[in-house]
Structures are given as C-alpha cells and as structure tokens.
Write an enzyme that holds these catalytic residues in place. Structure first.
Site, PDB file in Angstrom:
ATOM      1  N   ASP A 136       0.773  -1.406   0.136  1.00 48.94           N
ATOM      2  CA  ASP A 136       0.139  -0.109   0.048  1.00 48.94           C
ATOM      3  C   ASP A 136       0.735   1.166  -0.094  1.00 48.94           C
ATOM      4  O   ASP A 136       0.434   2.396  -0.230  1.00 48.94           O
ATOM      5  CB  ASP A 136      -0.948  -0.080   1.355  1.00 48.94           C
ATOM      6  CG  ASP A 136      -2.418  -0.434   0.690  1.00 48.94           C
ATOM      7  OD1 ASP A 136      -2.567  -0.896  -0.394  1.00 48.94           O
ATOM      8  OD2 ASP A 136      -3.370  -0.363   1.578  1.00 48.94           O
ATOM      9  N   ASP A 459     -10.979  -7.337  11.074  1.00 48.93           N
ATOM     10  CA  ASP A 459     -10.811  -8.806  11.379  1.00 48.93           C
ATOM     11  C   ASP A 459     -12.154  -9.336  12.131  1.00 48.93           C
ATOM     12  O   ASP A 459     -12.913 -10.136  11.737  1.00 48.93           O
ATOM     13  CB  ASP A 459      -9.635  -9.169  11.934  1.00 48.93           C
ATOM     14  CG  ASP A 459      -9.307  -8.067  13.099  1.00 48.93           C
ATOM     15  OD1 ASP A 459     -10.151  -7.385  13.483  1.00 48.93           O
ATOM     16  OD2 ASP A 459      -7.961  -8.200  13.763  1.00 48.93           O
TER      17      ASP A 459
END
Length: 594
Positions: A136, A459
C-alpha cells in the site's frame, strides 16, 4: 479431492477439555463478586458517593467475569494429522497466500522478505501455491527487495526441502551456528546459503535508487504513497510446474491505486484487492493471510489447515469457514496475549469457533464471497434458489463490479469448478482495472463480500459476519508456534494502535453485525454472541478500571469508606468478617477502621 471413506482415520481430532477445578474456581470467584455487590447494595444508604462509584465499577467487573466464565466453560482445540493427508487426498487444493505491507520504514523490508521466503518454502506442492504481496506504500524499495528475494528463493526453497529445515525464515535460521563439524554436503550447502543470504541482506539494506535505469521500475516514477496508479508485477511465475521440490511458487507484487480524497479502507481494502487479483490469476479455493512481519515457523502449516478443510463426514459437509492460528512473537514475552490465546481462544473454539484475529488465518474463498450455510445442499453444492440468486449475470455485475473476468472467477468458485492453469501475465491489464480506487463504487465489496469496511477492526467485523451466516471456525494450537512475528512496538505508536482496536470494536458493537441485535435473523449461537460482546467491550474496560484505581486515593483524602470494614463485627450478620475480595487483574488497597 479427499477420500471420505469412514474406514480411514480422521484427518484431525477435536480435543475438548473438562476442567472441573477451573470451573469451580471461576464460579467461586463469580460468587464472591456477587456477594460484594450485594453487600454494597445493603449498605448503600450508609455511605457516600465513593461507595456508589465503587459499586458501578465492580458491577462492570462482575459482568466481564460472567462473560469470561461463559466463554471458558468448554475449551477446545483441534489437532491435525498432516501425515494422513497423503493416503486421503489424491489432489491437493490450491492455496493463495497474502502478505500486506504499507510502509518500508515502519515495516522493515528485510522482514517482509523473510516472511515471503518462509511462505514460498512451506511443505506443500509448489504448483499449488501462489504468494501475493500487497504494498500500500507503493515503494520501489519493496519491489526491488522482493525481486532480489525471488532470486534467492530459487536456491533457498530446494535447500529447505532437501534438508527438511524447520525454521524457513533465513534471518532466524542462521542465528544458530552450524553444529556439523565434518566436511559434509550439508555443511557446504549451509555455508553457501548463509553467504547468499548475507548478500541479499546487504542488497536490501544498502539499496539506493540504482533501479531508476531499469525499465521494470518505470511504473514507480513520480509516485507517492497516497497518489499512484495500480501496479501489478509478476515477480516469478511457476510455468508448467508439477510440484517438484526444486520449484518455487508463483510470486506476484501488487499495489492498488490510491488518490487523495478517496477512502481506501486501510487493510480491508488491500485484502479485497488481493482477493480480486488472485481470483483472476490463480483463484485458489483457500487463502492464507499473514502480516508482513509474521513468518512461517512450522513448515507443515498449510497441510495442517488442509486437514481441517478436507475432512468430510459421511453425508455431512464441512461447515468450517476459516482456520485460525495463535499469534506468537520471537522477540518478547507478551504474557497477556499468551493468556488470552491459551484460555479465551480455546474457549471460543469450544463454542462456534475461534475469532479471526487478522493474521495467521486460512480462509475459504467461497465463504468470503457471501455464502451462508443455508445456501448449500447437503453435498456442498449451491441450492437451486441460491444458484439463481448468486449466478445471475445481472446480480453478479451489481455485486462484483464491471470486470467480466472477476464475475466468471467468482461463479466458478461458488460452483466449486476447478481452475484451469492460467498464464499469469495474461491477466495483468484486468488486474489493474480491478485495482482502480473507483472500482468498488456501488458494489457489494466490503459490504457483504470480502473483508468488511464499516469498522477499523476489519478482522473481528468480518469474523462475526461469517459466524452470523452459520459457519464455524477452527483453532489449532500446535506445540511449536506455526507463525512467529515481531512484537508490537511500545510508546505512542502502541497507544495509537490500541485506540484503533478499541474504537473499531465499539464500531462493530453498534453496527448491523452487532451481537446485541439480530437474535432471530442471525445464526450466531448464544454463547458465541456473549464471546463477541466480551471482545467488543474490551475498549470500555479502561474507564471503570481508571476510576477504580483512583478511588483509594480519593477515599483517603476525603476520609470516605471504600471497602467493607473488617473489624466492625456488629454490622455483619452472624458475626462473620467480610474479607476484601481480590478482583482479577486489579490491585485493591484495604482501608481498615482504626
């Protein structure tokens, strides 16, 4: 395919623990906490506000301990038997392995390199593996290091498999000196490998902008971490591989497009881009995701996870959506995390399954595409209603976006069709398209498909969504840690990370996936719901803890009663003295009546 014959031994064993003594201790502690609350209620009118604040704090602690007791009541874990795979499985399924990184300064490139090398060298057919690295930060240094790592992998992977090396991250393996004293073949190979790794380390650490003259780095010119186009590079392609020990798996570098003023959804956005790119190129039915500093410490880790996924009972499909491994660290003793994983994670596993913790987890691709248990027939195929709902071309376009290749890939996955071997470089243009920052606009990515976006804790948000669709999960706690990573940093950076986790969990507590709602619409079991409530209220715990720690000092300064008076026997029924009870994880100061 796995042989489901009932005459063959199971690929794994679910171990349930009957800890009657610990149950008795937990119930005793719970009883003491309730008795303390009862005492405070009976004497509330005789004391000032300090007593009331203590009562509120202790009520919260009691509530937490009640949740902990419920979660820990039936602990369990799964023990795989990978040595049985060869006689049960005739054709191993493919696995796509994802590594995410974002900053070569905060996440040193040499750690990323070692994580990738450990993944490429696992004990699994190389023609069934593919490693994708998402950067990223769009760093040419990261890409340069990975290119050099791919060259080293061509000698490192065969060395590991030839000598059955246990630790397959070079920077950890070469910490120990060579034990062999004779001039053996292994000694010569070991010395050669160490020299080559030291060369690789020097190249990575001393790298400058020498790559500017290389046309392969042209895509990185005039780029910024938050302003660049999609970059997809096939670092290494295992063409015509048959699973030989000298082969190296596919290796792909990706960096999704980023533009200012666009919301990129942090790690969840990167993971969904990896799902799309891998779906185009290899489309493996299973996916492993690890953090960039979390290397493989157990060479059979993929085979262990396959033991869970490939075990089918007679006339019953496998409802396991993901397999979670504990997170362990090689450079610190994170005692709190060890306790959490040893007790609470085993407790989760004994209910509906472990909670996805963001790394060291194997996922089922078709589950990540939004399937629920009710969408499947008994044999695991799509029901007729589900097939019409999911496989309709118009519905696929609305959910998945404009890419026809992605829609075809998802349809094949949902129908469990085998993926033909593709030439990875044929999909580079399409992979760049699905990496555009506007590609997910008005689609279901991040909403019902892939990693979910409506929380910074992607998550646990994704985890509760999977369990709410009726799926289960498994937890493997091996004797040797399957993954080892670098411990989280301390100081301000750790505080920012803790705040992000706490905020993200509170976001999930009050979003549409909240365990507080959907009792009849979700397939979340009651105790699993309590487990998620325990996790999501983790950030709130600091408030009563802070007040409770300040209460002793305040009560001393203002001469206020905080705890039951030990020597005032007349006020205690039947002449019993009320000792101060120890509440877990808190230190209490006892104020005696002189």
């Amino acid at each position: 395919m796995a042989d489901s014959s009932s005459s063959l031994p199971s690929l794994y064993e679910k171990i349930s623990y009957k800890r009657y003594f610990l149950r008795a201790v937990d119930l005793t502690m719970l009883g003491l906490l309730f008795s303390l609350l009862l005492y405070r209620i009976l004497h509330m009118s005789r004391n000032d506000n300090v007593w009331a604040v203590a009562f509120l704090c202790e009520s919260f602690f009691t509530f937490l301990w009640l949740l902990i007791t419920c979660v820990k009541w039936t602990p369990a874990e799964y023990k795989p038997y990978p040595d049985r795979l060869d006689e049960r499985v005739h054709d191993f399924p493919s696995v796509d392995m994802f590594v995410t990184t974002a900053d070569p300064v905060r996440e040193p490139t040499i750690l990323v390199v070692n994580t990738v090398l450990s993944l490429l060298a696992v004990n699994y057919p190389a023609n069934k593996l593919a490693c994708y690295v998402s950067d990223d930060g769009c760093s040419p240094l990261t890409y340069f290091s990975l290119k050099e790592a791919s060259k080293f992998a061509k000698i490192w992977v065969p060395f590991c498999k030839k000598y059955n090396v246990r630790v397959r991250a070079p920077f950890r393996y070469f910490l120990n000196s060579l034990d062999a004293t004779e001039d053996s073949e292994f000694s010569r190979d070991w010395e050669m490998m160490k020299r080559e790794y030291e060369k690789l380390s020097r190249k990575v650490e001393d790298a400058t902008r020498d790559w500017d003259a290389d046309d392969d780095f042209e895509a990185f010119s005039n780029t910024k971490p938050n302003d660049h186009s999609t970059i997809v590079k096939v670092v290494w392609e295992n063409k015509g591989g048959v699973g030989d020990e000298n082969e190296v798996p596919h290796f792909v570098y990706v960096s999704r497009e980023k533009r200012p003023n666009y919301l990129h959804h942090y790690k969840a956005g990167a993971m969904n881009f990896l799902v799309r790119v891998s779906g185009l190129m290899t489309n493996a039915p299973y996916m492993l995701n690890v953090d960039c500093d979390m290397f493989v410490n157990e060479a059979d880790v993929v085979r262990q996870a396959m033991c869970i996924f490939l075990q089918n009972s007679k006339n019953l499909i496998n409802h396991c959506a993901f397999v979670q491994y504990p997170q362990d660290f090689y450079d610190s003793n994170c005692e709190e995390l060890v306790v959490l994983q040893s007790h609470l994670s085993r407790g989760f596993a004994g209910i509906q399954g472990a909670i996805y913790s963001g790394s060291g987890c194997f996922h089922t691709r078709r589950v990540m595409y939004g399937l629920s248990v009710d969408d499947l027939e008994d044999d695991g195929s799509l029901s007729s209603v589900t097939a019409r709902k999911f496989l309709d071309e118009e519905s696929l376009a609305r959910k998945l976006g404009s890419s026809k290749e992605i829609r075809k890939s998802v349809a094949n996955t949902l129908q469990r069709k085998s993926q033909p071997k593709n030439i990875l470089t044929n999909f580079l243009d399409e992979a760049r398209v699905v990496g555009h920052c506007q590609y997910e606009s008005e689609t279901s990515w991040g909403k019902t498909i892939g990693w979910l976006y409506d929380s910074t804790s992607e998550d646990v948000n994704t985890s509760i969504d999977i369990h709410s669709r009726g799926w289960t999960s498994s937890y493997i706690y091996p004797d040797q840690p399957a993954f080892l990573g670098c411990s989280p940093p301390g100081g301000p950076e750790a505080m920012v990370q803790q705040r992000r986790w706490g905020t993200g969990m509170l976001e999930v507590l009050f979003n549409k996936h909240s365990p507080l709602i959907g009792i009849f619409s979700q397939k979340l079991r009651f105790r699993q719901r309590l487990a998620y409530i325990l996790i999501f209220t983790w950030g709130l715990r600091s408030i009563p803890e802070l007040f409770y720690c300040l209460l002793p000092a305040y009560s001393l300064l203002h001469n206020s009663a905080l705890f039951p008076k030990i020597f005032n026997l007349k006020r205690i029924s039947h002449g019993k003295s009320d000792n101060v009870h120890t509440i877990p994880r808190l230190s209490h100061t006892i104020q005696e009546n002189e």
